[in-house]
Design a protein around this motif. Structure first.
Motif, PDB file in Angstrom:
ATOM      1  N   PHE A 108       0.827  -1.208   0.000  1.00  0.00           N
ATOM      2  CA  PHE A 108       0.000   0.000   0.000  1.00  0.00           C
ATOM      3  C   PHE A 108       0.863   1.260   0.000  1.00  0.00           C
ATOM      4  O   PHE A 108       0.660   2.181  -0.809  1.00  0.00           O
ATOM      5  N   LEU A 109       1.845   1.306   0.885  1.00  0.00           N
ATOM      6  CA  LEU A 109       2.715   2.484   0.957  1.00  0.00           C
ATOM      7  C   LEU A 109       3.605   2.587  -0.280  1.00  0.00           C
ATOM      8  O   LEU A 109       3.879   3.687  -0.766  1.00  0.00           O
ATOM      9  N   GLY A 110       4.044   1.440  -0.799  1.00  0.00           N
ATOM     10  CA  GLY A 110       4.840   1.448  -2.020  1.00  0.00           C
ATOM     11  C   GLY A 110       4.055   1.969  -3.207  1.00  0.00           C
ATOM     12  O   GLY A 110       4.561   2.785  -3.989  1.00  0.00           O
ATOM     13  N   ALA A 111       2.806   1.517  -3.348  1.00  0.00           N
ATOM     14  CA  ALA A 111       1.950   1.980  -4.446  1.00  0.00           C
ATOM     15  C   ALA A 111       1.670   3.477  -4.314  1.00  0.00           C
ATOM     16  O   ALA A 111       1.725   4.222  -5.303  1.00  0.00           O
ATOM     17  N   THR A 112       1.405   3.922  -3.094  1.00  0.00           N
ATOM     18  CA  THR A 112       1.153   5.345  -2.856  1.00  0.00           C
ATOM     19  C   THR A 112       2.381   6.180  -3.213  1.00  0.00           C
ATOM     20  O   THR A 112       2.260   7.269  -3.794  1.00  0.00           O
ATOM     21  N   ALA A 113       3.568   5.662  -2.888  1.00  0.00           N
ATOM     22  CA  ALA A 113       4.809   6.371  -3.220  1.00  0.00           C
ATOM     23  C   ALA A 113       4.978   6.505  -4.726  1.00  0.00           C
ATOM     24  O   ALA A 113       5.409   7.555  -5.223  1.00  0.00           O
ATOM     25  N   PHE A 114       4.631   5.462  -5.474  1.00  0.00           N
ATOM     26  CA  PHE A 114       4.702   5.527  -6.934  1.00  0.00           C
ATOM     27  C   PHE A 114       3.804   6.642  -7.471  1.00  0.00           C
ATOM     28  O   PHE A 114       4.217   7.446  -8.305  1.00  0.00           O
ATOM     29  N   GLY A 161      -6.673  -6.345  -4.293  1.00  0.00           N
ATOM     30  CA  GLY A 161      -5.829  -7.513  -4.481  1.00  0.00           C
ATOM     31  C   GLY A 161      -5.832  -8.426  -3.276  1.00  0.00           C
ATOM     32  O   GLY A 161      -5.863  -9.654  -3.403  1.00  0.00           O
ATOM     33  N   PHE A 162      -5.842  -7.839  -2.072  1.00  0.00           N
ATOM     34  CA  PHE A 162      -5.811  -8.652  -0.858  1.00  0.00           C
ATOM     35  C   PHE A 162      -7.146  -9.319  -0.564  1.00  0.00           C
ATOM     36  O   PHE A 162      -7.188 -10.343   0.126  1.00  0.00           O
ATOM     37  N   PHE A 202       0.563  -9.483 -10.924  1.00  0.00           N
ATOM     38  CA  PHE A 202       1.354  -8.900 -12.011  1.00  0.00           C
ATOM     39  C   PHE A 202       0.624  -7.715 -12.635  1.00  0.00           C
ATOM     40  O   PHE A 202       1.226  -6.674 -12.913  1.00  0.00           O
ATOM     41  N   ALA A 203      -0.704  -7.861 -12.849  1.00  0.00           N
ATOM     42  CA  ALA A 203      -1.496  -6.785 -13.464  1.00  0.00           C
ATOM     43  C   ALA A 203      -1.510  -5.544 -12.574  1.00  0.00           C
ATOM     44  O   ALA A 203      -1.368  -4.415 -13.071  1.00  0.00           O
ATOM     45  N   LEU A 204      -1.670  -5.733 -11.260  1.00  0.00           N
ATOM     46  CA  LEU A 204      -1.675  -4.590 -10.339  1.00  0.00           C
ATOM     47  C   LEU A 204      -0.313  -3.908 -10.313  1.00  0.00           C
ATOM     48  O   LEU A 204      -0.225  -2.677 -10.346  1.00  0.00           O
ATOM     49  N   SER A 205       0.761  -4.713 -10.248  1.00  0.00           N
ATOM     50  CA  SER A 205       2.116  -4.142 -10.262  1.00  0.00           C
ATOM     51  C   SER A 205       2.353  -3.352 -11.539  1.00  0.00           C
ATOM     52  O   SER A 205       2.874  -2.229 -11.507  1.00  0.00           O
ATOM     53  N   LEU A 206       1.962  -3.945 -12.652  1.00  0.00           N
ATOM     54  CA  LEU A 206       2.156  -3.287 -13.940  1.00  0.00           C
ATOM     55  C   LEU A 206       1.345  -2.003 -14.027  1.00  0.00           C
ATOM     56  O   LEU A 206       1.834  -0.969 -14.498  1.00  0.00           O
ATOM     57  N   CYS A 207       0.107  -2.062 -13.539  1.00  0.00           N
ATOM     58  CA  CYS A 207      -0.771  -0.889 -13.567  1.00  0.00           C
ATOM     59  C   CYS A 207      -0.196   0.256 -12.749  1.00  0.00           C
ATOM     60  O   CYS A 207      -0.124   1.390 -13.209  1.00  0.00           O
ATOM     61  N   ILE A 208       0.229  -0.063 -11.534  1.00  0.00           N
ATOM     62  CA  ILE A 208       0.738   0.972 -10.625  1.00  0.00           C
ATOM     63  C   ILE A 208       2.049   1.560 -11.141  1.00  0.00           C
ATOM     64  O   ILE A 208       2.198   2.780 -11.258  1.00  0.00           O
ATOM     65  N   VAL A 209       3.002   0.684 -11.466  1.00  0.00           N
ATOM     66  CA  VAL A 209       4.322   1.153 -11.884  1.00  0.00           C
ATOM     67  C   VAL A 209       4.260   1.798 -13.263  1.00  0.00           C
ATOM     68  O   VAL A 209       4.834   2.874 -13.487  1.00  0.00           O
ATOM     69  N   LEU A 210       3.540   1.161 -14.185  1.00  0.00           N
ATOM     70  CA  LEU A 210       3.499   1.675 -15.554  1.00  0.00           C
ATOM     71  C   LEU A 210       2.761   3.002 -15.640  1.00  0.00           C
ATOM     72  O   LEU A 210       3.208   3.927 -16.341  1.00  0.00           O
ATOM     73  N   CYS A 257      12.512  -1.074  -7.834  1.00  0.00           N
ATOM     74  CA  CYS A 257      11.146  -1.600  -7.801  1.00  0.00           C
ATOM     75  C   CYS A 257      10.782  -2.355  -9.074  1.00  0.00           C
ATOM     76  O   CYS A 257      10.114  -3.393  -9.018  1.00  0.00           O
ATOM     77  N   VAL A 258      11.193  -1.849 -10.220  1.00  0.00           N
ATOM     78  CA  VAL A 258      10.889  -2.539 -11.479  1.00  0.00           C
ATOM     79  C   VAL A 258      11.567  -3.905 -11.506  1.00  0.00           C
ATOM     80  O   VAL A 258      10.973  -4.907 -11.919  1.00  0.00           O
ATOM     81  N   PHE A 259      12.808  -3.959 -11.019  1.00  0.00           N
ATOM     82  CA  PHE A 259      13.536  -5.235 -11.002  1.00  0.00           C
ATOM     83  C   PHE A 259      12.831  -6.260 -10.117  1.00  0.00           C
ATOM     84  O   PHE A 259      12.810  -7.453 -10.413  1.00  0.00           O
TER      85      PHE A 259
END
Length: 314
Positions: A108-114, A161-162, A202-210, A257-259
Motif C-alpha cells: 500500500f505504501l509502495g503503491a502510494t509512493a509511486f 488484491g488482498f 502482475f497486473a496490479l504491479s504493472l498498472c501501478i508502476v506503468l 522496484c521494477v527489477f
C-alpha cells in the motif's frame, strides 16, 4: 505452527528466512541496519519538520516532498524493525495476521509512493514549462487533493488484491525465503490454485508502476524540451537544478522496484530479489533526504536559520 481444520491444516505463523548465509554476522548487521534505519527516519523527519515550521517552504514542491518523506518513514518501518529482530535475536517467526499486515502496508505504501512520485513529476513540469500558470494550478488545496488521491488509489488497488488473496489457503510449508512477508513468496507458499492470483498481482504491479512511469516520462520529456529551448546556458542550468534531485530519486526508486515486481512469474524470483529489496527498503529511503537536502540551496538556508535560532535560544 499449524492449526488443524478438518482433513487439513492452516498455517498460523510463518518463518522468515532472512539472510542465512550471513546470520553469523547478525550483531554486526544489526548495528549497520539500525544506524541506517535511524539515519533514514531522522533525515525524513527533518524534512517534514522544516517544511511545517518554515513559511518559506510552504509551497507545493515541499508539501509533496514532506508527504513523500512521511510515506518513506512508514514504508521502512513496516520492514526494518522485524529485520533487526532477526539479526539480533534470530527470531524469524511471524504470525499469520502480522505477516499479512506487513505485506499489505508494504504494498500500500509502495503503491502510494509511486503515485506521489508521478504527482511530483507533474509539479516539476508545471513549474518549468508553465511558470505563469503554475501558482494558479498548483495551489496547496490542489496538492492536498492530489496527495489524498494517491493514498486512496494505493489503498483501493492493494485492498482489492488482498480481498482475492484472502481466499487462498495455507497448509504448509511456512518458510518464506525472504526477510519480510513478500507478496510473491506468500503466493508461492499457498496450497490453493494461484494462477489467477499471480496474474492479478502482475497486473496490479504493472498498472501501478506503468501508470506512474508513463506520467513521469511525459512530464520529463516536456521538461527536457523546454529546458533545451531556453536561450542561455545559465537559465538551462537553473531550470535543470530545480528537478535534478527528484530525477536522481526517480532513478533509484524505479530501478529497484521494477527489477523486483514487474515479472509475471512469481515463483522463481524471490531469492534473486533479496538484495534488490534491501536496497529498496534501506538504501533508497536513506539516500532520498540526503539527495534532496544536499542539492537544495533553499533547504540549506532554512537549516542554517534554524540552527542559528537554536544557538541564540541557548
Amino acid at each position: 505452527m499449524t492449526m488443524e481444520m478438518g482433513n487439513g491444516s492452516t498455517v498460523q505463523e510463518f518463518i522468515l528466512e532472512g539472510f542465512p548465509a550471513v546470520q553469523h554476522l547478525g550483531k554486526v548487521l544489526f548495528g549497520v541496519h539500525l544506524l541506517a534505519y535511524l539515519a533514514s527516519i531522522t533525515g525524513n523527519i527533518v524534512i517534514i519538520i522544516i517544511t511545517c515550521c518554515d513559511s518559506r517552504l510552504h509551497i507545493p514542491m515541499y508539501f509533496l516532498l514532506s508527504n513523500f518523506s512521511f510515506i518513506e518513514c512508514c514504508f521502512i518501518t513496516t520492514v526494518i524493525p522485524k529485520l533487526l529482530v532477526i539479526f539480533l535475536l534470530d527470531r524469524q517467526r511471524i504470525s499469520y495476521v502480522a505477516c499479512l499486515l506487513q505485506a499489505f502496508f508494504f504494498l500500500f505504501l509502495g503503491a502510494t509512493a509511486f503515485f506521489l512520485m508521478a504527482v511530483m513529476s507533474v509539479d516539476r513540469y508545471l513549474a518549468i514549462c508553465k511558470p505563469l500558470h503554475y501558482p494558479a494550478i498548483m495551489t496547496l488545496k490542489t496538492c492536498f487533493l492530489l496527495v489524498t488521491l494517491c493514498f486512496t488509489l494505493g489503498f483501493t488497488l492493494i485492498t482489492g488484491g488482498f480481498v482475492v488473496f484472502s481466499r487462498l489457503s495455507f497448509c504448509g510449508p511456512n518458510l518464506i525465503p525472504h526477510f519480510f512477508c513478500d507478496f510473491g513468496a506468500l503466493i508461492h507458499l499457498s496450497c490453493s490454485d494461484t494462477g489467477f492470483m499471480e496474474l492479478l498481482g502482475f497486473a496490479l504491479s504493472l498498472c501501478i508502476v506503468l501508470a506512474s512511469f508513463i506520467i513521469t516520462i511525459i512530464a520529463y520529456t516536456g521538461i527536457v524540451v523546454t529546458i533545451l529551448h531556453l536561450p542561455s546556458a545559465k537559465e538551462r542550468q537553473k531550470a535543470f537544478s530545480t528537478c535534478s534531485s527528484h530525477l536522481i530519486v526517480l532513478f533509484l526508486f524505479y530501478g529497484s522496484c521494477v527489477f523486483i515486481y514487474i515479472k509475471p512469474k512469481q515463483t522463481n524470483r524471490v531469492d534473486s530479489n533479496k538484495e534488490a529489496a534491501l536496497v529498496n527498503t534501506v538504501v533508497t529511503p536513506l539516500l532520498n533526504p540526503v539527495i534532496y537536502t544536499l542539492r537544495n540551496k533553499q533547504v540549506h538556508q532554512v537549516l542554517r536559520d534554524i540552527m542559528c535560532r537554536i544557538k541564540i535560544s541557548r
